[in-house]
Design an enzyme around this catalytic site. Sequence first.
Site, PDB file in Angstrom:
ATOM      1  N   GLN A  88       0.973  -1.191  -0.102  1.00  0.00           N
ATOM      2  CA  GLN A  88      -0.041   0.047   0.006  1.00  0.00           C
ATOM      3  C   GLN A  88       0.975   1.152   0.168  1.00  0.00           C
ATOM      4  O   GLN A  88       1.672   1.533   0.680  1.00  0.00           O
ATOM      5  CB  GLN A  88      -0.949  -0.071   1.248  1.00  0.00           C
ATOM      6  CG  GLN A  88      -1.882  -0.958   1.148  1.00  0.00           C
ATOM      7  CD  GLN A  88      -1.577  -2.352   1.858  1.00  0.00           C
ATOM      8  OE1 GLN A  88      -0.389  -2.795   2.020  1.00  0.00           O
ATOM      9  NE2 GLN A  88      -2.546  -3.102   2.593  1.00  0.00           N
ATOM     10  N   ASP A  90      -6.289  -2.961  -6.088  1.00  0.00           N
ATOM     11  CA  ASP A  90      -7.243  -1.886  -5.373  1.00  0.00           C
ATOM     12  C   ASP A  90      -6.866  -0.330  -5.700  1.00  0.00           C
ATOM     13  O   ASP A  90      -6.893   0.661  -4.590  1.00  0.00           O
ATOM     14  CB  ASP A  90      -7.395  -2.306  -4.190  1.00  0.00           C
ATOM     15  CG  ASP A  90      -7.646  -3.656  -3.597  1.00  0.00           C
ATOM     16  OD1 ASP A  90      -8.325  -4.296  -4.569  1.00  0.00           O
ATOM     17  OD2 ASP A  90      -7.237  -4.004  -2.543  1.00  0.00           O
ATOM     18  N   TRP A 146     -14.191  -4.465  -0.983  1.00  0.00           N
ATOM     19  CA  TRP A 146     -13.442  -4.310   0.682  1.00  0.00           C
ATOM     20  C   TRP A 146     -14.387  -4.228   1.746  1.00  0.00           C
ATOM     21  O   TRP A 146     -13.733  -4.774   2.894  1.00  0.00           O
ATOM     22  CB  TRP A 146     -12.763  -2.969   0.495  1.00  0.00           C
ATOM     23  CG  TRP A 146     -11.680  -2.619   1.399  1.00  0.00           C
ATOM     24  CD1 TRP A 146     -11.226  -3.308   2.384  1.00  0.00           C
ATOM     25  CD2 TRP A 146     -11.351  -1.201   2.009  1.00  0.00           C
ATOM     26  NE1 TRP A 146     -10.475  -2.486   3.171  1.00  0.00           N
ATOM     27  CE2 TRP A 146     -10.414  -1.163   2.962  1.00  0.00           C
ATOM     28  CE3 TRP A 146     -11.604   0.290   1.469  1.00  0.00           C
ATOM     29  CZ2 TRP A 146      -9.965  -0.075   3.659  1.00  0.00           C
ATOM     30  CZ3 TRP A 146     -11.326   1.201   1.829  1.00  0.00           C
ATOM     31  CH2 TRP A 146     -10.299   1.223   3.168  1.00  0.00           C
TER      32      TRP A 146
END
Length: 524
Positions: free
Chosen positions: A323, A367, A433
């Site tokens: 991330q 994502d 999510w």
Amino acid sequence: MAKMQLTTFIASLILFLYCSTLLTNASRETVCKDTPYPLFCSSILPSNQSASIQDNGRFSVQRSISTTTNLLSLVNSYLQRQSGYPQYTIRALEDCQLLINLNVELLSDILQTIRSANTLSSSKADDIQTFLSATLTNQETCSNGLDSVSSPSTLKSTLQASLTNGTKLHSVSLAIVKHGWAPNTRNGRRLLTVPEYNRKRKLYTIGDNVKVNKTVTVNPDGSGNFKTINAAVAAAPNKTDGSKGYFVIYVVAGVYNEYVILDNNKRYIMMIGDGIGKTIITGNRNVVDGSTTFNSATFIVTGKGFVGVDITFRNTAGAAKHQAVALRSGSDLSTFYRCSFEGYQDTLYTHSLRQFYRECDVYGTVDFIFGNAAVVLQNCNLYPRLPMQGQFNSITAQGRTDINQNTGTSIQNCTIKAAESLGSTKTYLGRPWKEYSRVVYMKSFMDSLIDPAGWSVWSGTFALSTLYYAEYSNTGPGSSTSNRVTWSGYHVINATDAANFTVTNFIAGNTWLPGTGVPFNGGL
């Protein structure tokens, strides 16, 4: 006779009081049955008076403020004794402090709006539903950051218990306020005929309808007003200054190695660059090196009304760092025009409130458009790129946690094509999510990189019946719905349903986008 009359009067009084109690309980149960937590709702609403739904809404919001204030005090107390805490714990606490402070302000604004009003205009009703949706998102983001905290051992459990209680309260408040004041503006608003507001220019110029307070220039060579973007942001007026119009920051072409934060005090800032690939703001923060996802962004904006034009926002951490956010927006009524967002996992964090992206490029892997804003991406290019070995790509990971939140990701008239070296990597339109994840693709071109199933699971059967994923009138070799997933939450929709996710109906863009000077199409 007098004794008989007195006995009759007392019996009648007892019956009246008993019936009043029944009416109160029935009223409370009626209010609470439409909330996600009916038993919890009944336990917190007052039972000693027959209150209207608006009275109950005001009471619930007041309880939300009280609970949020107590939670903020708890977080502050941990931060005051942070000596010896791991760096990640400190960052997670600082994220929570910021988010909970925002909730205190949002809830106070909501209470001020509904304190003495039993009816509201459509725009005001939309505001309070949006703000309450954001309080839930802020709670969830704080909780997500704490999930990875391991020291001190009691910190996470203590804060998570308080967060859970607060989340239930905010959820009850949202449900009651939605039914008491807010029209169903997300799934029932009628289709409006709105002309395209489309004044294309080779170079962005500020139109006559855009109010400007002041313009400054950033140039590292010293020929402008400031050498750095952060210096220009610091000079912008705070929200308490009462300034009218945009504070415009022109950032000349160049590479800016800066982490930029426009906090809630910096409102109505317009930042204009020299174009994609020319004005570049870059960083490399990531979770592997100790950041939370929330604070890994190169560029962060929470101040209301931000407009970004002709800028590249970049995170160069790479796929191996997991991330690593290029831009995070929690700015209500924020707009991005002809910008590029470049990263790998979690590139563009559309965190909360109402947002619009027009003619932008988004590059990423896992994502790479995620968050829980009410957001429309229109006429944008989405470029899945090569992830780490063994990973697949998911374009969206939408984070709606409550059925009453007016949030979701609407992707309209966009183009999905492979970035460089994608190869045969499996690529999906999205995965859930959170429990009520909501994503709609409308009139977009999908190249052959999209897997025929279209959508991917998060974990097992999680959210497959509660999510809302929809497609409408898309084109291209990856757009066929004949082999799509068969989840009950997936839909191929018609024009009437798709109209709910347009700029006008989903983010009320026709009321605020004209003042930005950015082109938009209000309808389908």
